[in-house]
Design a protein around this motif. Structure first.
Motif, mmCIF file in Angstrom:
data_model
loop_
_atom_site.group_PDB
_atom_site.id
_atom_site.type_symbol
_atom_site.label_atom_id
_atom_site.label_comp_id
_atom_site.label_asym_id
_atom_site.label_seq_id
_atom_site.Cartn_x
_atom_site.Cartn_y
_atom_site.Cartn_z
ATOM 1 N N MET A 156 0.876 -1.190 -0.090
ATOM 2 C CA MET A 156 -0.032 -0.015 0.029
ATOM 3 C C MET A 156 1.052 1.303 -0.236
ATOM 4 N N ALA A 157 1.904 1.393 0.588
ATOM 5 C CA ALA A 157 2.912 2.542 0.779
ATOM 6 C C ALA A 157 3.421 2.605 -0.617
ATOM 7 N N CYS A 158 3.714 1.627 -1.343
ATOM 8 C CA CYS A 158 4.252 1.579 -2.746
ATOM 9 C C CYS A 158 3.220 2.256 -3.610
ATOM 10 N N LYS A 159 2.023 1.974 -3.401
ATOM 11 C CA LYS A 159 0.777 2.528 -4.113
ATOM 12 C C LYS A 159 0.876 4.056 -3.853
ATOM 13 N N ALA A 160 0.916 4.308 -2.584
ATOM 14 C CA ALA A 160 1.025 6.020 -2.406
ATOM 15 C C ALA A 160 2.026 6.454 -2.997
ATOM 16 N N ALA A 161 3.279 5.920 -3.034
ATOM 17 C CA ALA A 161 4.460 6.520 -3.830
ATOM 18 C C ALA A 161 3.900 6.655 -5.388
ATOM 19 N N GLU A 162 3.408 5.562 -5.728
ATOM 20 C CA GLU A 162 2.813 5.612 -7.295
ATOM 21 C C GLU A 162 1.747 6.840 -7.518
ATOM 22 N N PHE A 163 1.080 6.988 -6.339
ATOM 23 C CA PHE A 163 0.080 8.021 -6.766
ATOM 24 C C PHE A 163 0.558 9.536 -7.023
ATOM 25 N N GLN A 164 1.881 9.635 -6.347
ATOM 26 C CA GLN A 164 2.585 10.704 -6.438
ATOM 27 C C GLN A 164 3.578 11.118 -7.497
ATOM 28 N N LYS A 165 4.245 9.944 -8.186
ATOM 29 C CA LYS A 165 5.265 10.073 -8.771
ATOM 30 C C LYS A 165 5.237 8.899 -9.759
ATOM 31 N N GLY A 166 4.057 8.150 -10.111
ATOM 32 C CA GLY A 166 3.727 7.188 -10.986
ATOM 33 C C GLY A 166 4.572 5.961 -10.936
ATOM 34 N N ASP A 167 4.820 5.364 -12.080
ATOM 35 C CA ASP A 167 5.572 3.900 -11.853
ATOM 36 C C ASP A 167 7.060 4.208 -11.328
ATOM 37 N N GLU A 168 7.799 5.316 -11.519
ATOM 38 C CA GLU A 168 8.962 5.555 -11.244
ATOM 39 C C GLU A 168 9.184 5.775 -9.719
ATOM 40 N N HIS A 199 6.813 4.421 -7.737
ATOM 41 C CA HIS A 199 6.585 3.074 -7.087
ATOM 42 C C HIS A 199 8.030 2.299 -7.162
ATOM 43 N N TRP A 200 8.644 2.272 -8.249
ATOM 44 C CA TRP A 200 9.883 1.574 -8.362
ATOM 45 C C TRP A 200 10.851 1.984 -7.065
ATOM 46 N N GLU A 201 11.149 3.187 -7.113
ATOM 47 C CA GLU A 201 11.941 3.950 -6.023
ATOM 48 C C GLU A 201 11.564 3.296 -4.717
ATOM 49 N N TYR A 202 10.403 3.774 -4.435
ATOM 50 C CA TYR A 202 9.838 3.242 -2.953
ATOM 51 C C TYR A 202 10.012 1.866 -2.929
ATOM 52 N N PHE A 203 9.652 0.922 -3.792
ATOM 53 C CA PHE A 203 9.777 -0.586 -3.732
ATOM 54 C C PHE A 203 11.266 -0.923 -3.316
ATOM 55 N N SER A 204 11.979 -0.635 -4.312
ATOM 56 C CA SER A 204 13.575 -0.798 -4.148
ATOM 57 C C SER A 204 14.092 -0.448 -2.897
ATOM 58 N N ARG A 205 13.572 0.743 -2.209
ATOM 59 C CA ARG A 205 14.077 1.294 -0.852
ATOM 60 C C ARG A 205 13.541 0.365 0.304
ATOM 61 N N ALA A 206 12.239 0.144 -0.029
ATOM 62 C CA ALA A 206 11.631 -0.779 1.029
ATOM 63 C C ALA A 206 12.204 -2.161 0.965
ATOM 64 N N GLN A 207 12.581 -2.762 -0.059
ATOM 65 C CA GLN A 207 13.091 -4.072 0.132
ATOM 66 C C GLN A 207 14.742 -4.059 0.632
ATOM 67 N N ASP A 208 15.488 -2.981 0.261
ATOM 68 C CA ASP A 208 16.596 -2.902 0.959
ATOM 69 C C ASP A 208 16.315 -2.847 2.437
ATOM 70 N N ALA A 262 9.641 7.281 2.288
ATOM 71 C CA ALA A 262 8.875 8.403 1.842
ATOM 72 C C ALA A 262 9.824 9.702 1.763
ATOM 73 N N GLU A 263 10.265 9.963 3.126
ATOM 74 C CA GLU A 263 11.188 11.106 3.019
ATOM 75 C C GLU A 263 12.340 11.123 2.414
ATOM 76 N N GLU A 264 12.825 9.608 2.356
ATOM 77 C CA GLU A 264 14.393 9.478 1.654
ATOM 78 C C GLU A 264 14.382 9.633 0.216
ATOM 79 N N ILE A 265 13.070 9.367 -0.197
ATOM 80 C CA ILE A 265 12.993 9.589 -1.887
ATOM 81 C C ILE A 265 12.288 10.949 -2.277
ATOM 82 N N GLY A 266 11.992 11.876 -1.503
ATOM 83 C CA GLY A 266 11.549 13.008 -1.630
ATOM 84 C C GLY A 266 10.042 13.066 -2.158
ATOM 85 N N LEU A 267 9.242 12.408 -1.411
ATOM 86 C CA LEU A 267 7.918 12.410 -1.559
ATOM 87 C C LEU A 267 7.176 13.585 -0.977
#
Length: 220
Positions: free
Chosen positions: A96-108, A110-119, A138-143
């Motif tokens: 759901m957090a990945c989707k929240a990132a997608e709502f703001q910055k689209g697939d890119e 989502h991808w950035e958030y997903f990658s950081r969450a996995q790390d 979210a703070e780290e990736i500038g949302l």
């Protein structure tokens, strides 16, 4: 060319595929990656029944984390899990957090958030069900953090995850990672960088896979 990447933050095989796909796609201008959620732990109650204590849950996760040693020989799953932050963790909150990132910055986004969450999960041993961990990403990736706080627990985010999973299951996808190429050809499981690059080269050049035989999702 579009690649639809079905994945879960908690999936170690998705971690490997994600690293490889990001590296390869960076070499191309005409490849768009669309991101779709797929829960591998879809019930917190079932997890708690199987592993009543946080210690039991960490023991359960040990085999999942150990998968990464096949691909990263220096990886130490014990070191990550011994931090003691991972317990009863399930798939829905980080997706759901990945989707929240997608709502703001689209697939890119989502991808950035997903990658950081996995790390955070696999490398840093952080609990990706913890609100503060999810907000920190979210703070780290500038949302826009205030918007993220509204969105990452919203009905819209939950529905987006459910819709992705229903779409996957309608195509016969039962596990992740799964890559759907141009909404037709399906790649299952972890594949080498050379394999993925060959598929992309063929589709960009010929409009279809040539050297690597792939079936349409409805043929599998």
């Amino acid at each position: 060319m579009q690649i639809t990447f079905f994945h879960d933050v908690l999936c170690p095989f998705c971690y490997v595929t994600n690293k490889r796909l990001r590296k390869i796609v960076s070499e191309y201008k005409d490849v768009h990656v669309k991101h779709k959620a797929f829960m591998i732990i879809s019930s917190l109650e079932d997890l708690e029944a199987a592993a009543p204590t946080p210690e039991d849950a960490r023991e359960l996760f040990k085999s999942e984390f150990s998968i990464l040693t096949r691909y990263f020989p220096d990886y130490d799953p014990k070191k990550v899990l011994d931090k003691g932050k991972i317990g009863h963790v399930w798939s829905l909150p980080p997706l759901m957090a990945c989707k929240a990132a997608e709502f703001q910055k689209g697939d890119e986004g989502h991808w950035e958030y997903f990658s950081r969450a996995q790390d955070k999960f696999f490398m840093e041993g952080e609990n990706v069900n913890d609100d503060q961990v999810l907000i920190s990403i979210a703070e780290e990736i500038g949302l826009d953090v205030e918007r993220f706080k509204r969105d990452f627990k919203s009905k819209e985010a939950k529905l987006a995850v459910i819709q992705d999973e229903e779409e996957a299951k309608a195509m016969g996808i039962k596990g992740v990672p799964a890559l759907l190429v141009n909404e037709k050809w399906l790649i299952r499981g972890v594949q080498s960088e050379e394999y993925l690059k060959q598929v992309i080269d063929d589709v960009l050049t010929y409009g279809e896979p040539k050297k690597i035989e792939l079936k349409a999702y409805w043929e599998q």
